[in-house]
Write a protein that holds these residues in place. Structure first.
Motif, PDB file in Angstrom:
ATOM      1  N   SER A 268       0.869  -1.185   0.000  1.00 32.54           N
ATOM      2  CA  SER A 268       0.000   0.000   0.000  1.00 32.54           C
ATOM      3  C   SER A 268       0.897   1.224   0.000  1.00 32.54           C
ATOM      4  O   SER A 268       1.976   1.221   0.611  1.00 32.54           O
ATOM      5  CB  SER A 268      -0.927   0.001   1.222  1.00 32.54           C
ATOM      6  N   ILE A 269       0.460   2.255  -0.688  1.00 32.24           N
ATOM      7  CA  ILE A 269       1.231   3.495  -0.763  1.00 32.24           C
ATOM      8  C   ILE A 269       0.286   4.657  -0.530  1.00 32.24           C
ATOM      9  O   ILE A 269      -0.850   4.658  -1.018  1.00 32.24           O
ATOM     10  CB  ILE A 269       1.949   3.624  -2.126  1.00 32.24           C
ATOM     11  N   SER A 270       0.745   5.619   0.242  1.00 39.27           N
ATOM     12  CA  SER A 270      -0.092   6.780   0.557  1.00 39.27           C
ATOM     13  C   SER A 270       0.792   8.003   0.735  1.00 39.27           C
ATOM     14  O   SER A 270       1.921   7.906   1.236  1.00 39.27           O
ATOM     15  CB  SER A 270      -0.917   6.533   1.821  1.00 39.27           C
ATOM     16  N   ALA A 271       0.268   9.148   0.311  1.00 40.48           N
ATOM     17  CA  ALA A 271       0.978  10.412   0.513  1.00 40.48           C
ATOM     18  C   ALA A 271       0.823  10.848   1.969  1.00 40.48           C
ATOM     19  O   ALA A 271      -0.231  10.653   2.580  1.00 40.48           O
ATOM     20  CB  ALA A 271       0.429  11.478  -0.426  1.00 40.48           C
ATOM     21  N   GLN A 272       1.876  11.425   2.522  1.00 39.54           N
ATOM     22  CA  GLN A 272       1.890  11.853   3.915  1.00 39.54           C
ATOM     23  C   GLN A 272       2.209  13.346   3.991  1.00 39.54           C
ATOM     24  O   GLN A 272       3.085  13.844   3.274  1.00 39.54           O
ATOM     25  CB  GLN A 272       2.938  11.069   4.712  1.00 39.54           C
ATOM     26  N   GLY A 273       1.501  14.022   4.880  1.00 42.24           N
ATOM     27  CA  GLY A 273       1.804  15.445   5.058  1.00 42.24           C
ATOM     28  C   GLY A 273       3.159  15.678   5.679  1.00 42.24           C
ATOM     29  O   GLY A 273       3.832  16.672   5.368  1.00 42.24           O
ATOM     30  N   GLU A 274       3.585  14.753   6.537  1.00 38.88           N
ATOM     31  CA  GLU A 274       4.912  14.877   7.155  1.00 38.88           C
ATOM     32  C   GLU A 274       5.402  13.505   7.577  1.00 38.88           C
ATOM     33  O   GLU A 274       4.667  12.716   8.172  1.00 38.88           O
ATOM     34  CB  GLU A 274       4.865  15.803   8.367  1.00 38.88           C
ATOM     35  N   VAL A 275       6.624  13.204   7.213  1.00 34.34           N
ATOM     36  CA  VAL A 275       7.289  11.988   7.679  1.00 34.34           C
ATOM     37  C   VAL A 275       8.602  12.388   8.328  1.00 34.34           C
ATOM     38  O   VAL A 275       9.214  13.404   7.965  1.00 34.34           O
ATOM     39  CB  VAL A 275       7.534  10.995   6.517  1.00 34.34           C
ATOM     40  N   ARG A 276       9.027  11.594   9.291  1.00 34.58           N
ATOM     41  CA  ARG A 276      10.269  11.857  10.016  1.00 34.58           C
ATOM     42  C   ARG A 276      11.224  10.690   9.812  1.00 34.58           C
ATOM     43  O   ARG A 276      10.848   9.540  10.029  1.00 34.58           O
ATOM     44  CB  ARG A 276       9.994  12.064  11.513  1.00 34.58           C
ATOM     45  N   LEU A 277      12.441  11.013   9.416  1.00 31.75           N
ATOM     46  CA  LEU A 277      13.465  10.003   9.189  1.00 31.75           C
ATOM     47  C   LEU A 277      14.633  10.253  10.116  1.00 31.75           C
ATOM     48  O   LEU A 277      15.082  11.410  10.270  1.00 31.75           O
ATOM     49  CB  LEU A 277      13.956  10.019   7.739  1.00 31.75           C
ATOM     50  N   PRO A 278      15.149   9.210  10.762  1.00 29.57           N
ATOM     51  CA  PRO A 278      16.296   9.394  11.656  1.00 29.57           C
ATOM     52  C   PRO A 278      17.583   9.578  10.867  1.00 29.57           C
ATOM     53  O   PRO A 278      17.645   9.324   9.661  1.00 29.57           O
ATOM     54  CB  PRO A 278      16.324   8.097  12.462  1.00 29.57           C
ATOM     55  N   ALA A 279      18.605   9.992  11.560  1.00 27.87           N
ATOM     56  CA  ALA A 279      19.923  10.080  10.933  1.00 27.87           C
ATOM     57  C   ALA A 279      20.504   8.682  10.781  1.00 27.87           C
ATOM     58  O   ALA A 279      20.167   7.759  11.523  1.00 27.87           O
ATOM     59  CB  ALA A 279      20.845  10.942  11.787  1.00 27.87           C
ATOM     60  N   ALA A 280      21.358   8.539   9.797  1.00 28.25           N
ATOM     61  CA  ALA A 280      22.060   7.270   9.630  1.00 28.25           C
ATOM     62  C   ALA A 280      23.009   7.070  10.802  1.00 28.25           C
ATOM     63  O   ALA A 280      23.597   8.043  11.313  1.00 28.25           O
ATOM     64  CB  ALA A 280      22.831   7.261   8.319  1.00 28.25           C
ATOM     65  N   PRO A 281      23.168   5.832  11.297  1.00 29.86           N
ATOM     66  CA  PRO A 281      24.018   5.604  12.472  1.00 29.86           C
ATOM     67  C   PRO A 281      25.434   6.122  12.278  1.00 29.86           C
ATOM     68  O   PRO A 281      25.983   6.782  13.138  1.00 29.86           O
ATOM     69  CB  PRO A 281      23.991   4.082  12.636  1.00 29.86           C
ATOM     70  N   SER A 282      26.038   5.819  11.161  1.00 33.38           N
ATOM     71  CA  SER A 282      27.399   6.296  10.897  1.00 33.38           C
ATOM     72  C   SER A 282      27.706   6.104   9.422  1.00 33.38           C
ATOM     73  O   SER A 282      27.106   5.266   8.753  1.00 33.38           O
ATOM     74  CB  SER A 282      28.434   5.552  11.749  1.00 33.38           C
ATOM     75  N   LEU A 283      28.642   6.865   8.932  1.00 28.88           N
ATOM     76  CA  LEU A 283      29.106   6.744   7.555  1.00 28.88           C
ATOM     77  C   LEU A 283      30.574   6.371   7.577  1.00 28.88           C
ATOM     78  O   LEU A 283      31.380   7.040   8.213  1.00 28.88           O
ATOM     79  CB  LEU A 283      28.912   8.065   6.806  1.00 28.88           C
ATOM     80  N   ILE A 284      30.885   5.266   6.922  1.00 27.81           N
ATOM     81  CA  ILE A 284      32.267   4.804   6.885  1.00 27.81           C
ATOM     82  C   ILE A 284      32.805   5.047   5.482  1.00 27.81           C
ATOM     83  O   ILE A 284      32.380   4.418   4.519  1.00 27.81           O
ATOM     84  CB  ILE A 284      32.358   3.312   7.246  1.00 27.81           C
ATOM     85  N   VAL A 285      33.730   5.982   5.372  1.00 27.51           N
ATOM     86  CA  VAL A 285      34.344   6.325   4.083  1.00 27.51           C
ATOM     87  C   VAL A 285      35.783   5.851   4.115  1.00 27.51           C
ATOM     88  O   VAL A 285      36.566   6.277   4.964  1.00 27.51           O
ATOM     89  CB  VAL A 285      34.258   7.844   3.835  1.00 27.51           C
TER      90      VAL A 285
END
Length: 307
Positions: A268-285
């Motif tokens: 199922s897919i639906s448009a959202q007025g606001e979604v919250r996404l956390p930060a990525a735990p860490s970036l390993i370069v």
């Protein structure tokens, strides 16, 4: 004087002396009637085994019951003897599991602490070297939590999905049931969202970056080596309903619809007025280095795509 003709008739033999004792004679000649004869024959047959058939059956049943009772008694005695040893081994195994679980929890806690510390340092570096574009770079790199309009896409396996072995058109990666969502399906879904205009994506609460990988380990789908369980909730920040429509019209959106129609995969897919996404735990370069001019854009590849 007339003469009498001679008498030529056969003389009658005299009666037997024992004629009057015919009943006694019959008794002596036939001392056993047929019933006595059959009974005697049956007794001779049974005499070979020593006991009548009903009695032998009863004795056989009694012997079987006695043997079963002996076996049950011996089994109970053996179980009673071995019970303390089994209980001790079981308790030792429980204690070992609890110790290993506590050690694993402590290690995971330490990993989470170090990951948070690394993320904080990365954000500090982005703010220091990114200048007025630091927030944008952090957002594109997944180093900071974000919020905004977007879509919510929930994908789940088909109902009554089995885990057995077998072969089929969608089983090259080892999955037997074509109604299961596989890692390659999730890869196409996520890449389709990026292509449709997503600015940030997370799967089951795990933020995706340019370095994220979606893989399979047995029956589980891994995102950055973390296992996911269905249903899979994909959040993506984009231009609301327009973003949702663009994804559904894309090749990957049509692919997802084909999975639903052909294999029973639910979504199922639906448009959202606001979604919250956390930060990525860490970036390993490991290979990229900051440019000498101080721009942080070379420190992390911000191109979209998930392998």
């Amino acid at each position: 004087m007339s003469q009498q003709p001679p008498d030529r008739s056969t003389p009658t033999p005299p009666p037997r002396p024992d004629a009057s004792m015919s009943l006694l004679t019959n008794v002596m000649d036939h001392s056993l009637d047929d019933g006595y004869a059959e009974a005697a024959a049956r007794r001779r047959t049974e005499g070979r085994s020593g006991l009548p058939s009903p009695l032998r059956a009863k004795l056989g049943l009694a012997g079987a019951l006695l043997l079963a009772a002996v076996v049950v008694t011996l089994g109970a005695a053996q179980a009673q003897i071995s019970a303390p040893t089994l209980a001790k081994e079981r308790q030792q195994l429980i204690d070992r599991i609890e110790r290993e679980t506590s050690a694993a929890d402590a290690l995971q806690k330490n990993v989470d602490t170090l990951r948070d510390a690394v993320g904080t340092k990365q954000r500090d570096v982005l703010e220091k070297h990114g200048g007025d574009k630091a927030d944008l770079v952090a957002l594109l790199a997944g180093a900071t939590a974000v919020q905004g309009p977007g879509v919510k896409l929930v994908v789940d396996d088909a109902k009554q999905t089995k885990q057995s072995g077998g072969g089929g058109p969608r089983e090259s990666s080892g999955f037997s049931d074509t109604g299961r969502v596989r890692d390659r399906d999730m890869q196409r879904i996520v890449n389709g969202l990026w292509q449709s205009g997503a600015e940030a994506v997370s799967v089951n609460g795990q933020r995706l970056t340019a370095l994220s990988a979606i893989r399979a380990a047995g029956d589980a789908i891994l995102v950055d080596n973390r296992p996911l369980v269905p249903p899979y909730t994909v959040l993506a920040i984009g231009d609301g309903q327009q973003f949702a429509n663009a994804f559904q019209r894309s090749a990957d959106g049509l692919y997802l619809r084909a999975l639903q129609q052909k294999y029973g995969v639910r979504y199922s897919i639906s448009a959202q007025g606001e979604v919250r996404l956390p930060a990525a735990p860490s970036l390993i370069v490991r290979t990229a280095q900051p440019h000498e001019g101080g721009a942080a854009g070379r420190a992390t590849d911000t191109g979209k795509g998930t392998s």
